[in-house]
Each structure stands twice: as C-alpha cells, then as structure tokens.
Write a protein that holds these residues in place. Structure first.
Motif, PDB file in Angstrom:
ATOM      1  N   VAL A 101     -12.892 -40.190 -19.249  1.00 24.15           N
ATOM      2  CA  VAL A 101     -11.660 -39.717 -20.298  1.00 24.15           C
ATOM      3  C   VAL A 101     -10.951 -38.784 -19.428  1.00 24.15           C
ATOM      4  CG1 VAL A 101     -10.980 -38.079 -22.043  1.00 24.15           C
ATOM      5  CG2 VAL A 101     -12.967 -39.681 -22.291  1.00 24.15           C
ATOM      6  N   HIS A 102      -9.491 -38.760 -19.309  1.00 26.80           N
ATOM      7  CA  HIS A 102      -8.675 -37.915 -18.571  1.00 26.80           C
ATOM      8  C   HIS A 102      -7.799 -37.065 -19.634  1.00 26.80           C
ATOM      9  CE1 HIS A 102      -9.779 -40.545 -15.248  1.00 26.80           C
ATOM     10  NE2 HIS A 102      -9.572 -41.522 -16.056  1.00 26.80           N
ATOM     11  N   VAL A 103      -7.692 -35.658 -19.532  1.00 23.27           N
ATOM     12  CA  VAL A 103      -6.953 -34.878 -20.439  1.00 23.27           C
ATOM     13  C   VAL A 103      -5.772 -34.474 -19.431  1.00 23.27           C
ATOM     14  CG1 VAL A 103      -6.898 -32.797 -21.838  1.00 23.27           C
ATOM     15  CG2 VAL A 103      -8.895 -34.171 -21.746  1.00 23.27           C
ATOM     16  N   ARG A 104      -4.331 -34.762 -20.323  1.00 23.80           N
ATOM     17  CA  ARG A 104      -3.057 -34.272 -19.561  1.00 23.80           C
ATOM     18  C   ARG A 104      -2.329 -33.441 -20.828  1.00 23.80           C
ATOM     19  NH1 ARG A 104      -5.646 -35.015 -15.899  1.00 23.80           N
ATOM     20  NH2 ARG A 104      -5.114 -36.036 -14.001  1.00 23.80           N
ATOM     21  N   LEU A 105      -1.819 -32.399 -20.172  1.00 29.30           N
ATOM     22  CA  LEU A 105      -1.285 -31.391 -21.197  1.00 29.30           C
ATOM     23  C   LEU A 105      -0.216 -32.026 -22.062  1.00 29.30           C
ATOM     24  CD1 LEU A 105      -0.861 -28.471 -21.981  1.00 29.30           C
ATOM     25  CD2 LEU A 105       0.934 -28.353 -20.047  1.00 29.30           C
ATOM     26  N   ASP A 106       0.579 -32.916 -21.393  1.00 27.10           N
ATOM     27  CA  ASP A 106       1.806 -33.572 -22.460  1.00 27.10           C
ATOM     28  C   ASP A 106       1.810 -35.046 -22.400  1.00 27.10           C
ATOM     29  OD1 ASP A 106       4.192 -34.453 -20.505  1.00 27.10           O
ATOM     30  OD2 ASP A 106       3.381 -33.025 -19.506  1.00 27.10           O
ATOM     31  N   GLU A 107       2.441 -35.526 -23.365  1.00 26.54           N
ATOM     32  CA  GLU A 107       2.383 -37.105 -23.471  1.00 26.54           C
ATOM     33  C   GLU A 107       3.104 -37.637 -22.479  1.00 26.54           C
ATOM     34  OE1 GLU A 107       1.086 -35.125 -26.918  1.00 26.54           O
ATOM     35  OE2 GLU A 107       2.807 -35.011 -26.067  1.00 26.54           O
ATOM     36  N   ARG A 108       4.233 -37.247 -21.762  1.00 31.38           N
ATOM     37  CA  ARG A 108       5.040 -37.838 -21.025  1.00 31.38           C
ATOM     38  C   ARG A 108       4.441 -37.878 -19.803  1.00 31.38           C
ATOM     39  NH1 ARG A 108       9.285 -36.054 -17.537  1.00 31.38           N
ATOM     40  NH2 ARG A 108      10.854 -37.319 -17.159  1.00 31.38           N
ATOM     41  N   THR A 109       3.567 -37.036 -19.279  1.00 31.69           N
ATOM     42  CA  THR A 109       2.739 -37.221 -18.125  1.00 31.69           C
ATOM     43  C   THR A 109       1.796 -38.105 -18.250  1.00 31.69           C
ATOM     44  OG1 THR A 109       3.156 -34.904 -17.306  1.00 31.69           O
ATOM     45  CG2 THR A 109       1.280 -35.703 -16.617  1.00 31.69           C
ATOM     46  N   ALA A 110       1.022 -37.792 -19.359  1.00 30.73           N
ATOM     47  CA  ALA A 110      -0.171 -38.649 -19.733  1.00 30.73           C
ATOM     48  C   ALA A 110       0.144 -40.279 -19.614  1.00 30.73           C
ATOM     49  CB  ALA A 110      -0.613 -38.341 -21.044  1.00 30.73           C
ATOM     50  N   GLY A 111       1.284 -40.621 -20.008  1.00 29.11           N
ATOM     51  CA  GLY A 111       1.882 -41.870 -20.059  1.00 29.11           C
ATOM     52  C   GLY A 111       1.864 -42.472 -18.467  1.00 29.11           C
ATOM     53  N   PHE A 112       2.569 -41.819 -17.918  1.00 29.66           N
ATOM     54  CA  PHE A 112       2.803 -42.205 -16.434  1.00 29.66           C
ATOM     55  C   PHE A 112       1.628 -42.087 -15.701  1.00 29.66           C
ATOM     56  CE2 PHE A 112       7.275 -41.635 -17.410  1.00 29.66           C
ATOM     57  CZ  PHE A 112       7.683 -42.877 -16.786  1.00 29.66           C
ATOM     58  N   PHE A 113       0.429 -41.302 -16.036  1.00 33.67           N
ATOM     59  CA  PHE A 113      -0.640 -41.308 -15.373  1.00 33.67           C
ATOM     60  C   PHE A 113      -1.487 -42.531 -15.683  1.00 33.67           C
ATOM     61  CE2 PHE A 113      -5.139 -40.181 -15.304  1.00 33.67           C
ATOM     62  CZ  PHE A 113      -5.352 -39.497 -14.168  1.00 33.67           C
ATOM     63  N   ALA A 114      -1.482 -42.889 -16.911  1.00 37.54           N
ATOM     64  CA  ALA A 114      -2.118 -44.151 -17.284  1.00 37.54           C
ATOM     65  C   ALA A 114      -1.406 -45.364 -16.910  1.00 37.54           C
ATOM     66  CB  ALA A 114      -1.939 -44.258 -18.825  1.00 37.54           C
ATOM     67  N   LEU A 115      -0.153 -45.296 -16.429  1.00 39.20           N
ATOM     68  CA  LEU A 115       0.582 -46.506 -15.817  1.00 39.20           C
ATOM     69  C   LEU A 115       0.004 -46.445 -14.499  1.00 39.20           C
ATOM     70  CD1 LEU A 115       3.351 -48.297 -16.045  1.00 39.20           C
ATOM     71  CD2 LEU A 115       4.090 -46.418 -14.643  1.00 39.20           C
ATOM     72  N   GLY A 116      -0.347 -45.146 -13.754  1.00 38.56           N
ATOM     73  CA  GLY A 116      -0.860 -45.440 -12.256  1.00 38.56           C
ATOM     74  C   GLY A 116      -2.271 -45.873 -12.586  1.00 38.56           C
ATOM     75  N   LEU A 117      -3.110 -45.555 -13.343  1.00 35.96           N
ATOM     76  CA  LEU A 117      -4.325 -45.934 -13.569  1.00 35.96           C
ATOM     77  C   LEU A 117      -4.381 -47.726 -13.619  1.00 35.96           C
ATOM     78  CD1 LEU A 117      -5.919 -43.349 -16.029  1.00 35.96           C
ATOM     79  CD2 LEU A 117      -6.725 -43.666 -13.593  1.00 35.96           C
ATOM     80  N   ALA A 118      -3.412 -48.081 -14.378  1.00 33.49           N
ATOM     81  CA  ALA A 118      -3.596 -49.479 -14.405  1.00 33.49           C
ATOM     82  C   ALA A 118      -2.876 -50.271 -13.277  1.00 33.49           C
ATOM     83  CB  ALA A 118      -2.637 -49.853 -15.611  1.00 33.49           C
TER      84      ALA A 118
END
Length: 624
Positions: A101-118
């Motif tokens: 699990v990775h917690v990110r403060l805001d959804e915009r950041t979370a979306g691109f973080f998920a993009l990088g993981l993939a």
C-alpha cells in the motif's frame, strides 16, 4: 441506476471508441447481478472472510484479496471518508501479506504515482479515491495512461443508489466520468447488511479478473479501467484477523501488460535498392533495434524509445532527415512506438513517395501522421514485423553512411583537457592542462551539458525520466547511444505529474531490484512547479531514492521556439507564454523534507550527480 461500460471497437487499428450504457436490474440479496453489482450475502463466519459487522469492510477486503490473486501487487490510496473501508482493509491486507500500500496526499499525485508503478513493473496499480471531485483529480493520469497504453485500475468509492441525484454531499455522476479514456467501467451497487459469502466472493473474483484483463490488454489495448464501488454506512469496522494471499495463489502474469491485436504480421525483406529506415518512438522497445539490424536499415531512435543503442543507430536523425542526401532518399519507413519529439519524422511519413509500415503500439491511437494531409494514405498497420531474406554490402553501405554522418554531427562533445599534456615534462604544457581543466569545470551549464551529464551518469541498473520540457528535445539531439531504461510521459506529452511518475518508477524499481539503482528525473522549472505535491510524502511511507534535476531557466523556454514568437510582442510572449517565475527552490524543497544541491558549473554538476543523498533536488541554473 445505470451501469456504464466503455468498449473499444473490434478493430484496434481504428481511432474511435464507442460507449454503451445499460440499466442494472434490481439486485437480489446474496448475489451480484451480471458480475457488476453487489448487494450483500450471508457471511460465512471465517476469519477475515466477511464477518466484521460492516458490509462495506467485508466487501472491500474480499475485493482487495481478489485483486491480489489476479496479480495486482500495489494499491495507491488517497485519504477520504467514503473510501475508508477500502483504505483500512488495504492496510490490514498489507500486514497479512498480499499487497503493498502507498498513501498519497492528493489524488492527482496518486494517479501519476500509480502510472509510474505500472511503467516499471508492467502491471496495473489500483488507485483508491473517495467520492466527488477526488475522482476527477485522477483524470490527467488516466488520460496519460490511456494514450500511452499503461495499465491502471481506478477504484472510486461512491454513494449508494438512494443517495444519488438528490443533492447529497460529495455526490456526482462517477461511473463513466473519464469517458472513452477507460476501456471498462463497472458501477457496483452497495452491499447490504448481510455480508459476504462464497457465492459473492466468486462473483467478485470474476469482476476483478475481468477488470484486470481489460487493464492489462488481454483482448484490446492496455490502459485504465474504472470500478465504481458504492458503500452504505457503517462505512467501516475493525478487522481483527485477515487472511493474507499466499504467493502460490498470486497470478502476476495475468496482470502483466500485453498488446493483443487481430492485425497481421508483416513479412518484410531488405529492399533491393536500400532506402529503408526504422523509426523508434517512445516505448518502441528493443525490437526496433533488432528489426533495423535485420533489414539493413538506419535506426532513428528517440531518447525514450528503449531502442537508442546498437550498430545501426543514427542518433542525429533530425538533421539527416532534412538532408536530401539522406532523408530525401528514404522510400520505406518502419515505425515502432510513438514518435513525438521532432517535426522531421511526421514530415517524412506524410510524403507520398514513402511506404509506411506501423507496428501497432500499446497506446490508444495508431500513429499515422500521413492521414492528417492524405486521408487515403496507404499506411500498413501490423502487429509485428518478421524479416525475410538477408542483407548485402549495399545495405551495410547505406547504414554506414547514416551512422558516420550522425557521429560527425554529434561530434565528441566538449573536448576535455589534453591528458598527454598533464603528463608532459614541459612545465608550460602542464600549466596549460591545469588551466584548461579549471576552465572546463567552471563553465556554466547549458541544456546540452545537462543532458549529456545526466545521460553519462545513468547506467542500466538506474532509471532516467524526462519531463515534457525543452531538455528532452535537447537530449534527443545530443546524446549518443546507450542501452538504458528511459521514460517520459509522452502519451499526451503534458508536464503534469512528472515527479510523481518518477517516484512510482523508483518505488517499483527498488521493490524489484532491492534498491540497487538510482532514479533521476530531469525537468524544467515549470514542470517542477507543476508537481510540487509529488514531493510531499507521509511520515509512514517508504521513501525511494530519487534525484530531481531541475534545469531552471526562469520560465517556459520551449515556447520560444514556436512560430508565434517571431510575430508577438516580447512582453506578451514573456507574460502569456514563457511565464517567468522567481521561486526559492531551496526553501521550498528543504521545507518539504528533501535535500537541496545547486550546480552552477560543470564541476558542480559532475559532483552532485553522484551525491549519496537518498532524496535530493538538484537545481541547475541554465545558461542560454
């Protein structure tokens, strides 16, 4: 209540999408109708299987366990009330073993973080959001994933049916909010008070596997999907015992990105009169190098193609395509990936005398610039290329001319001090060496020097990410061949989320390699400011090793090269386009808990790129 499903056309070579909307039938207790909506079932009482007292928690846990079994290893969560069952169940399942699990403060950041993981892992990450505007903050990352063919699973928490359309707080139309950018949408009704039993688990398993298959590209183009999960109160309950997901139950291959198309494989032979080039755009992969070698063709590879290496590489391809002795002689082009960094490549492919073969990539659209000027252009779109026949001396000569000319254009970079002079017995020569060395190390850094320094410091166990700034174009014109992993968000080539994407890549790299390599992200100052939120990491979160290199020229230098600059008043260009800024980068980044370094000269830059700091921002004032 409606259930929206967005599907791609059966022929993936077409650039269109269709949206079908159907109405969900009423749901009987104990079942999920059509594999798409949950309304509860009798709990079976097994530990961790659905007996918490909150149907939302029971369903969330069952859902996440099935995601893990289907090969999804990472879940990115942004905090919120309606999604709390998913967030807390994810934390419990992480402790039990099954997901990270990775917690990110805001959804915009979370979306691109998920993009990088993939991007790094090749598997989709699930992004969990609460309801309302939180969901739409994912849109930039969803669009990038769609256009670049990166798998992603959006899990948006929602209000139940009875609270929709009556003005409830934080409630809007969420299913299908991303339009044709998602290939698969399910509106999943809220589970009722009866819990989760084996029948519901089986249906959830089918739903999850269908979503993962769509994201990974089992039957169409890979990309983002959306599962909109409704929850009623109580929104969560404590979880005392949770069943983990053993490794032998995890099917990672199922979630791994693939490109499946009904398109034919092209059988190409080396041309009798050599006039073929192979063009490798973003995400082309190493196949481009192989095809160029087998066809006896020069390889024109962009810096983020994954193919900028090998014996056939002509790195200075832009200048050569403009030269009639080289580009003017081309009669066939084989294209892989998504070329975005030059005007010369689309200009070549728009010529009526050039036969074009495009290998269908993972992105949403087929790359076919010829259709912009010639709608009837006979571009051949294929799933792969198989080379038949053998090359001869004429092909080697054709490639050799391109390679030699490219090397001549690139030159040898900045000539360093004469090392022979360093060892000379002549004192004057030794003094000249020392003066030259000092002068070189004191030189201010320009974009070409920055690109070459970062390129030179990066090795196969590292990762390099470029933002959509002027620097990636400079790198594409200056750096030589090297077999390293390079990424850039080139699906839509926006400056959004670049640091967050790099953090996702760095996190996945460390998970796979045990923190062997360094991830570097090179951005302009505006791209940096666009994603400052990416630098904010919770105190409970892992902190991967990342160097953020900021080439600071005080504004958007990329706009200076547009035609409009020649006809617009300088003050209007400055205010409205280049938008200069004065931000104290050191105070900003140290306030966010990052190390700061400044590199004003070549010597500074050479030193800081090997800095051992785990999380460092390197500001490089650029000389024009």
């Amino acid at each position: 209540m409606t259930r929206t499903r967005t599907t791609r056309p059966s022929d993936p070579s077409k650039n269109s999408s269709t949206t079908a909307t159907t109405t969900a039938a009423p749901i009987a207790d104990g079942a999920i109708a059509d594999g798409a909506a949950a309304d509860g079932a009798v709990a079976d009482g097994r530990p961790g299987s659905g007996s918490s007292g909150s149907p939302a928690t029971d369903f969330a846990l069952a859902f996440l366990q099935e995601l893990a079994r289907a090969g999804v290893t990472d879940v990115v969560v942004s905090p919120g009330s309606r999604s709390q069952a998913l967030a807390l169940a994810a934390a419990a399942l992480e402790r039990a073993g099954g997901i990270t699990v990775h917690v990110r403060l805001d959804e915009r950041t979370a979306g691109f973080f998920a993009l990088g993981l993939a991007v790094e892992s090749g598997r989709p990450a699930a992004v969990v959001t609460t309801s309302g505007t939180a969901v739409v903050n994912l849109h930039p990352a969803v669009l990038e994933a769609h256009h670049s063919g990166v798998p992603m699973i959006v899990v948006s928490a929602d209000r139940p049916a009875e609270l929709r359309g009556i003005g409830s707080n934080q409630t809007t139309v969420q299913p299908g909010v991303f339009g044709p950018a998602v290939s698969f949408v399910r509106d999943v009704q809220a589970p009722s008070a009866h819990g989760v039993d084996d029948d519901v688990r089986a249906t959830v398993r089918g739903l999850v596997r269908e979503a993962v298959a769509a994201a990974a590209g089992h039957t169409g183009q890979p990309g983002p999907v959306q599962l909109d999960l409704a929850f009623r109160e109580p929104l969560s309950a404590g979880l005392d015992r949770v069943d983990g997901v053993p490794d032998d139950q995890v099917d990672r291959a199922y979630a791994t990105r693939r490109t499946t198309t009904p398109l034919p494989v092209a059988e190409l032979a080396p041309d009798d009169d050599p006039a073929t080039v192979v063009i490798a755009g973003h995400d082309a992969g190493a196949d481009a190098e192989r095809i160029a070698w087998e066809l006896g063709a020069p390889l024109l590879a962009e810096v983020s193609s994954g193919a900028r290496f090998g014996r056939n590489l002509a790195a200075a391809y832009r200048e050569l395509l403009r030269d009639d002795a080289f580009g003017g002689r081309v009669r066939r082009a084989v294209v892989l990936g998504h070329p975005t960094l030059s005007r010369e490549v689309p200009a070549l492919l728009q010529r009526a005398d050039v036969e074009t073969v495009v290998v269908r990539g993972a992105g949403a659209d087929v790359y076919d610039p010829a259709r912009a000027s010639r709608p009837d252009a006979a571009t051949q779109v294929v799933s792969d290329v198989r080379v038949t026949g053998r090359t001869g001396p004429a092909h080697r000569a054709w490639v050799g001319r391109w390679v030699a000319a490219s090397r001549s254009l690139l030159g040898e970079g900045d000539a360093g001090p004469d090392l022979d002079a360093k060892r000379s017995e002549d004192r004057a020569e030794r003094n000249r060496f020392l003066k030259d060395e000092v002068a070189l190390r004191r030189r201010p850094v320009d974009r070409a020097m920055l690109a070459e320094a970062v390129w030179g410091a990066t090795w196969p166990h590292d990762r390099l990410v470029f933002g959509a700034s002027q620097i990636i174009r400079v790198a594409d014109t200056t750096v030589a061949g090297k077999k390293i992993r390079v990424h850039a968000n080139r699906g839509l080539a926006g400056i959004d989320g670049t640091i967050s994407t790099a953090l996702g890549i760095a996190t996945a790299l460390e998970a796979e390699s045990g923190a062997v390599g360094t991830t570097r992200v090179v951005v302009g100052d505006l791209t940096f400011l666009h994603d400052l939120g990416g630098l904010v990491t919770g105190t409970e979160e892992a902190r991967p090793r990342l160097q953020v290199v900021v080439g600071n020229d005080g504004g958007g230098a990329i706009f200076r090269g547009l035609e409009v600059a020649a006809t617009t008043a300088p003050e209007d260009m400055r205010r409205m386009m280049t938008t200069p800024q004065h931000v104290d980068v050191e105070r900003v980044v140290t306030g966010l808990g990052w190390e700061y370094r400044r590199a004003e000269t070549w010597g500074d830059l050479e030193r800081v790129l090997t800095d051992p700091a785990e999380r460092v921002v390197i500001e490089v004032p650029l000389a024009d």
